[in-house]
Design a protein around this motif. Structure first.
Motif, PDB file in Angstrom:
ATOM      1  N   CYS A   1      13.222  -0.305   1.440  1.00 14.37           N
ATOM      2  CA  CYS A   1      12.494   0.626   0.238  1.00 14.37           C
ATOM      3  C   CYS A   1      11.172   0.951   0.791  1.00 14.37           C
TER       4      CYS A   1
ATOM      5  N   ARG B   1      14.897   2.585  -8.382  1.00 14.92           N
ATOM      6  CA  ARG B   1      15.284   3.405  -7.020  1.00 14.92           C
ATOM      7  C   ARG B   1      16.572   3.679  -7.033  1.00 14.92           C
TER       8      ARG B   1
ATOM      9  N   LEU C   1       9.884   0.382 -11.557  1.00 16.05           N
ATOM     10  CA  LEU C   1      10.019   0.883 -10.548  1.00 16.05           C
ATOM     11  C   LEU C   1      11.605   1.229 -10.516  1.00 16.05           C
TER      12      LEU C   1
ATOM     13  N   GLU D   1      13.678   9.342  -4.252  1.00 20.80           N
ATOM     14  CA  GLU D   1      14.259   8.124  -4.248  1.00 20.80           C
ATOM     15  C   GLU D   1      13.817   6.980  -5.060  1.00 20.80           C
ATOM     16  N   TYR D   2      12.516   7.321  -5.499  1.00 22.15           N
ATOM     17  CA  TYR D   2      11.972   6.341  -6.316  1.00 22.15           C
ATOM     18  C   TYR D   2      11.104   7.114  -7.489  1.00 22.15           C
TER      19      TYR D   2
ATOM     20  N   ARG E   1       9.170   9.886  -2.496  1.00 24.63           N
ATOM     21  CA  ARG E   1      10.094  10.090  -1.078  1.00 24.63           C
ATOM     22  C   ARG E   1       9.756   9.424   0.091  1.00 24.63           C
TER      23      ARG E   1
ATOM     24  N   PRO F   1      20.497   8.401  -3.480  1.00 23.29           N
ATOM     25  CA  PRO F   1      19.777   9.304  -3.854  1.00 23.29           C
ATOM     26  C   PRO F   1      20.471  10.853  -3.262  1.00 23.29           C
TER      27      PRO F   1
ATOM     28  N   TYR G   1      20.645   3.241 -10.629  1.00 17.89           N
ATOM     29  CA  TYR G   1      19.224   2.975 -10.171  1.00 17.89           C
ATOM     30  C   TYR G   1      19.054   1.380 -10.207  1.00 17.89           C
ATOM     31  N   GLN G   2      18.504   0.827  -9.353  1.00 16.33           N
ATOM     32  CA  GLN G   2      18.045  -0.440  -9.136  1.00 16.33           C
ATOM     33  C   GLN G   2      16.615  -0.341  -9.883  1.00 16.33           C
TER      34      GLN G   2
ATOM     35  N   ARG H   1      20.208   4.448  -5.819  1.00 16.08           N
ATOM     36  CA  ARG H   1      21.222   3.720  -5.049  1.00 16.08           C
ATOM     37  C   ARG H   1      21.714   4.643  -3.905  1.00 16.08           C
TER      38      ARG H   1
ATOM     39  N   LEU I   1      11.907  -6.256  -4.520  1.00 19.98           N
ATOM     40  CA  LEU I   1      12.301  -4.988  -3.878  1.00 19.98           C
ATOM     41  C   LEU I   1      13.333  -5.082  -3.085  1.00 19.98           C
TER      42      LEU I   1
END
Length: 384
Positions: A316, A78, A76, A88-89, A372, A82, A130-131, A80, A312
């Motif tokens: 989120c 994410r 996944l 976003e993901y 999103r 966007p 990204y995370q 940071r 997470l």
């Protein structure tokens, strides 16, 4: 004066390598210089494990062509920060870029993911932006029918086994209306005689056995050696769609999605509910649970995976003790939670339902799932 990172002593490099938990941090460290590259082994989670197997495209006819079974790590991602036009993901697997236009990229883009949406050109996503949270892995079949466009995932489970003192493996495959099995010792596909009269819906491997769901709701356990099948149904039967979600080798969850108002004149998908159970392997039964702890279950595209909400980031949109379907119709979904107040007297409280706090838009489903979030307080009042 810029420091020369290549001159760090070897014992310090070894200490750094032991404290890098994220596989993408390791990749970036390897890109610093030659000495760092030799000190940091390539992350095993990003190495694609694959097996060459006989194709099954013309089963039961024997075919000399080969296909590939791949083990793909699911992540996944994410963003940071966007951009307005970027989701976003991202949820999906990572594989080596083998396209004709593949090129070696300079640092810091050496660890980038190429993303492709329909009606758009591919673009590179820098993983530094990204995370990244690992969500387990899935097995997929590649190239099983070169003449077909549908040559990707078809529903497959893999099990390593110990037999005759050696390491072998067994593959169970869903192909059309058939279940096929292949043993590494024989390297040929055989049809499995099903106990259920229905077609296979999903299959997973867990603690040395295969677990298979069927369209009529049956759940069977398959022994990989004898292929003996044992029915494993919940104590209270429920007409539902059933999904199996392994949590590594620790737990196996069963999520049953159903319509609590089957006699209603209008089918309202937003009022569907879920029942969640955990496998008690010793007792050989499903035990209903109302609390998943900090776990989040993702169900849908790229298989069904489980992760800890502690991994997470805050804000989120998905918290612990929840379920998120990524294959909902209409490309809109909400997290399921237990004990949600809907404001309707007829809605049972002790059940898993939509939580209307955050709406999740499914922007794309292939080759990656793009999500999103839409924070809307008015979601709480929808359909009341």
């Amino acid at each position: 004066m810029m420091p020369n990172w290549s001159q760090l002593p070897e014992e310090l490099l070894n200490l750094i390598s032991k404290n890098l938990d994220n596989c993408f941090d390791v990749v970036h460290a390897r890109s610093i210089c030659r000495s760092w590259r030799s000190a940091f082994p390539f992350p095993s989670s990003l190495s694609t494990l694959s097996y060459s197997l006989p194709t099954f495209a013309k089963f039961p006819l024997v075919n000399k062509d080969l296909c590939t079974l791949k083990k793909i790590q699911i992540f996944l991602f994410r963003a940071r920060n966007p951009a307005a036009d970027i989701p976003e993901y991202f949820l999906g697997g990572i594989d080596q870029d083998q396209s004709n236009d593949h090129m070696e990229l300079p640092s810091p883009l050496q660890c980038s993911v190429k993303v492709k949406f329909p009606q758009s050109d591919p673009f590179l996503v820098n993983m530094l932006d990204y995370q990244i949270i690992p969500l387990g892995f899935q097995y997929i079949m590649i190239g099983w029918d070169p003449e077909s466009l549908a040559n990707g995932y078809v529903g497959v489970a893999f099990l390593p086994v110990k037999k005759n003192g050696g390491d072998e493996f067994v593959v169970l495959l869903r192909y059309r209306n058939h279940l096929l099995v292949l043993r590494s010792s024989a390297m040929r596909w055989m049809k499995v005689k099903k106990t259920s009269i229905a077609s296979c819906k999903g299959l997973v491997s867990f603690r040395g056995r295969f677990y298979v769901t069927f369209l009529n709701g049956d759940i069977y356990v398959f022994d990989p050696y004898s292929l003996e099948q044992t029915l494993l149904m919940p104590s209270e039967p429920l007409r539902s769609s059933k999904y199996l979600i392994p949590n590594g080798s620790d737990e196996l969850f069963l999520v049953e999605k159903f319509n609590p108002f089957p006699e209603a004149d209008v089918l309202d998908l937003s009022r569907f509910a879920c029942r969640v159970s955990r496998l008690d392997e010793e007792a050989g039964q499903w035990v209903e649970v109302t609390d998943l702890g900090d776990r989040v279950l993702f169900i849908g595209h790229f298989g069904n995976v489980c992760c800890s909400a502690k991994e997470l980031p805050d804000g989120c949109g998905v918290s612990g003790n929840s379920i998120l379907f990524t294959n909902e119709p209409g490309y809109v979904t909400f997290a399921y939670k237990y004990g949600v107040h809907t404001g309707r007297v007829e809605d049972e409280l002790n059940i898993w339902r939509f939580s209307r706090e955050i709406r999740v838009m499914i922007v794309n489903t292939f080759p990656v799932v793009a999500l999103r979030l839409e924070w809307q307080a008015e979601n709480l009042a929808l359909d009341t």
